[in-house]
Design an enzyme around this catalytic site. Structure first.
Site, PDB file in Angstrom:
ATOM      1  N   ARG A 118       0.868  -1.325  -0.084  1.00 45.75           N
ATOM      2  CA  ARG A 118       0.227  -0.006  -0.046  1.00 45.75           C
ATOM      3  C   ARG A 118       0.967   1.291  -0.060  1.00 45.75           C
ATOM      4  O   ARG A 118       2.122   1.282   0.337  1.00 45.75           O
ATOM      5  CB  ARG A 118      -0.877  -0.077   1.133  1.00 45.75           C
ATOM      6  CG  ARG A 118      -1.755  -1.281   1.076  1.00 45.75           C
ATOM      7  CD  ARG A 118      -2.541  -1.110   2.617  1.00 45.75           C
ATOM      8  NE  ARG A 118      -3.573  -2.079   2.677  1.00 45.75           N
ATOM      9  CZ  ARG A 118      -3.390  -3.428   3.309  1.00 45.75           C
ATOM     10  NH1 ARG A 118      -2.352  -3.566   3.898  1.00 45.75           N
ATOM     11  NH2 ARG A 118      -4.156  -4.206   3.602  1.00 45.75           N
ATOM     12  N   HIS A 145      -4.091  -9.261   3.308  1.00 43.04           N
ATOM     13  CA  HIS A 145      -5.530  -9.414   3.686  1.00 43.04           C
ATOM     14  C   HIS A 145      -5.952 -10.268   4.539  1.00 43.04           C
ATOM     15  O   HIS A 145      -5.612 -11.233   4.754  1.00 43.04           O
ATOM     16  CB  HIS A 145      -6.206  -9.680   2.054  1.00 43.04           C
ATOM     17  CG  HIS A 145      -6.033  -8.841   1.076  1.00 43.04           C
ATOM     18  ND1 HIS A 145      -6.440  -9.175  -0.004  1.00 43.04           N
ATOM     19  CD2 HIS A 145      -6.058  -7.373   1.035  1.00 43.04           C
ATOM     20  CE1 HIS A 145      -6.235  -7.870  -1.090  1.00 43.04           C
ATOM     21  NE2 HIS A 145      -6.034  -7.019  -0.372  1.00 43.04           N
ATOM     22  N   LYS A 160      -2.346  -2.605   7.609  1.00 46.22           N
ATOM     23  CA  LYS A 160      -3.874  -2.403   8.237  1.00 46.22           C
ATOM     24  C   LYS A 160      -3.996  -3.220   9.809  1.00 46.22           C
ATOM     25  O   LYS A 160      -3.502  -4.060   9.559  1.00 46.22           O
ATOM     26  CB  LYS A 160      -4.969  -2.517   7.289  1.00 46.22           C
ATOM     27  CG  LYS A 160      -4.832  -1.514   6.099  1.00 46.22           C
ATOM     28  CD  LYS A 160      -6.468  -1.696   5.342  1.00 46.22           C
ATOM     29  CE  LYS A 160      -6.564  -0.546   4.575  1.00 46.22           C
ATOM     30  NZ  LYS A 160      -7.863  -1.131   3.662  1.00 46.22           N
ATOM     31  N   TYR A 192      -3.829 -20.091   5.441  1.00 53.42           N
ATOM     32  CA  TYR A 192      -3.369 -18.959   4.507  1.00 53.42           C
ATOM     33  C   TYR A 192      -1.979 -18.442   4.870  1.00 53.42           C
ATOM     34  O   TYR A 192      -1.380 -17.661   4.144  1.00 53.42           O
ATOM     35  CB  TYR A 192      -4.506 -17.980   4.362  1.00 53.42           C
ATOM     36  CG  TYR A 192      -5.545 -18.386   3.475  1.00 53.42           C
ATOM     37  CD1 TYR A 192      -5.945 -17.650   2.444  1.00 53.42           C
ATOM     38  CD2 TYR A 192      -6.334 -19.647   3.609  1.00 53.42           C
ATOM     39  CE1 TYR A 192      -7.044 -18.025   1.412  1.00 53.42           C
ATOM     40  CE2 TYR A 192      -7.450 -20.057   3.004  1.00 53.42           C
ATOM     41  CZ  TYR A 192      -7.919 -19.264   1.914  1.00 53.42           C
ATOM     42  OH  TYR A 192      -8.527 -19.609   0.938  1.00 53.42           O
ATOM     43  N   ARG A 239      -1.002  -1.525  -6.816  1.00 57.23           N
ATOM     44  CA  ARG A 239      -1.236  -2.948  -5.991  1.00 57.23           C
ATOM     45  C   ARG A 239      -2.194  -3.923  -6.586  1.00 57.23           C
ATOM     46  O   ARG A 239      -1.749  -5.262  -6.215  1.00 57.23           O
ATOM     47  CB  ARG A 239      -1.572  -2.377  -4.603  1.00 57.23           C
ATOM     48  CG  ARG A 239      -1.888  -3.404  -3.457  1.00 57.23           C
ATOM     49  CD  ARG A 239      -2.118  -2.843  -2.221  1.00 57.23           C
ATOM     50  NE  ARG A 239      -2.913  -3.362  -1.243  1.00 57.23           N
ATOM     51  CZ  ARG A 239      -2.304  -4.309  -0.397  1.00 57.23           C
ATOM     52  NH1 ARG A 239      -1.159  -4.513  -0.454  1.00 57.23           N
ATOM     53  NH2 ARG A 239      -3.329  -4.875   0.511  1.00 57.23           N
ATOM     54  N   HIS A 264      -2.785   3.050  -6.010  1.00 56.76           N
ATOM     55  CA  HIS A 264      -3.435   1.724  -5.494  1.00 56.76           C
ATOM     56  C   HIS A 264      -3.514   0.865  -6.332  1.00 56.76           C
ATOM     57  O   HIS A 264      -3.768  -0.303  -6.331  1.00 56.76           O
ATOM     58  CB  HIS A 264      -4.576   2.130  -4.528  1.00 56.76           C
ATOM     59  CG  HIS A 264      -5.072   1.025  -3.729  1.00 56.76           C
ATOM     60  ND1 HIS A 264      -4.578   0.633  -2.604  1.00 56.76           N
ATOM     61  CD2 HIS A 264      -6.204   0.134  -3.643  1.00 56.76           C
ATOM     62  CE1 HIS A 264      -4.827  -0.351  -2.038  1.00 56.76           C
ATOM     63  NE2 HIS A 264      -6.081  -0.605  -2.712  1.00 56.76           N
TER      64      HIS A 264
END
Length: 315
Positions: A169, A286, A192, A295, A263, A260
């Site tokens: 990001r 994510h 994030k 994951y 990305r 963005h």
């Protein structure tokens, strides 16, 4: 809305504003949520509170929050629409309000059936619009030919390679410190929700960052931001957006070609080349309901191998 028998945990009627702050502190502490996220949630629920204050004609307390009915909620949603708020934004606000009421239920037993069963407005989901491989390479070539000055051109190429070559990001790329250099095969960044992840660094990106640091005229210490603006302050996202705007105008690219979008291009191009969706989720950091432990337990060596074999710039 009827109050549940467990409402006795609310010893007395409490100001709604104080409850909102308690909710933010407990559910969105600084350690797990960014200041932007906290501000966004607080603002959405405060908007709802402001509506209730005017609609009910009184200062809102826990009593009014517990007694809100479907008619009041519909009036709030209608008020948002009349103010020109987009359906997607209204849905986000309602989601924040529902989260607040779930906390009220957990803490004080307030019945939340009416709020929980209130439907969000329908809206057309926006899908990412990545640029194609040739356009991404054209942008990088154009930035490298920029006549704004050698070190600024080198900076722009380095930043955009971190976006497209590493899937960062903009905020993540700009959060790097000089102490992170020279970049190795991977760098640890905080994304994030203050979640850390290891991001493999493609050779082109590493070399671009090395060239920028060699040309940058400002004194850089390990704790200082890696990327500088023209006047010596930290490089800001607004400048990055302006650089992209200039590049896409010069190249005749659509307005959807944003920083963005690079990305999104990173992820799309690796997937198109046969990359595993689980690898993409790991690389991008994510977090979703569908995410499971498998994951996040991908072997680091497999991450790097898939990344280097699939990314268009890793030839």
């Amino acid at each position: 809305m009827a109050s549940s028998p467990t409402d006795s945990r609310l010893q007395e009627s409490e100001p709604a504003g104080a409850l909102i702050e308690s909710w933010i502190a407990m559910k969105l502490p600084p350690a797990s949520a960014s200041p932007h996220t906290r501000t966004s949630y607080r603002g959405d629920v405060n908007d709802y509170l402001s509506f209730l204050t005017g609609y009910l004609g009184m200062q809102v307390t826990s009593d009014q929050l517990a007694d809100v009915d479907r008619r009041t909620l519909r009036a709030w949603l209608a008020s948002e629409r009349s103010r020109g708020i987009a359906p997607r934004s209204i849905a986000r606000k309602l989601s924040a309000v529902k989260g607040f009421y779930r906390w009220l239920n957990e803490q004080y037993g307030i019945d939340i059936v009416t709020v929980e069963t209130t439907r969000s407005p329908r809206y057309k989901s926006k899908h990412p619009r990545p640029a194609n491989v040739d356009d991404c390479k054209s942008i990088l070539d154009h930035l490298g030919d920029d006549d704004a000055g050698d070190w600024i051109a080198a900076r722009n190429v380095a930043v955009f390679l971190l976006l497209y070559g590493c899937g960062m990001r903009v905020s993540e790329a700009l959060s790097l410190r000089h102490g992170n250099t020279p970049l190795g095969e991977a760098v640890t960044i905080t994304g994030k929700g203050n979640r850390e992840r290891r991001v493999p660094v493609i050779d082109d990106a590493r070399h671009a960052v090395d060239r920028y640091t060699a040309l940058c005229p400002y004194c850089i210490d390990p704790d200082a931001p890696l990327f500088y603006g023209k006047r010596g302050g930290p490089l800001g996202q607004r400048t990055v957006r302006k650089v992209m705007e200039s590049a896409r105008n010069a190249l005749g690219l659509p307005q959807t070609t944003t920083p963005h979008a690079l990305r999104h291009s990173f992820a799309t191009h690796i997937l198109n080349a046969g990359g595993d969706i689980r690898i993409i989720q790991e690389l991008l950091g994510h977090k979703s309901i569908a995410t499971s432990e498998r994951y996040t337990l991908v072997e680091p060596s497999r991450l790097l191998e898939t990344y280097r074999n699939a990314h268009p710039l890793a030839d």
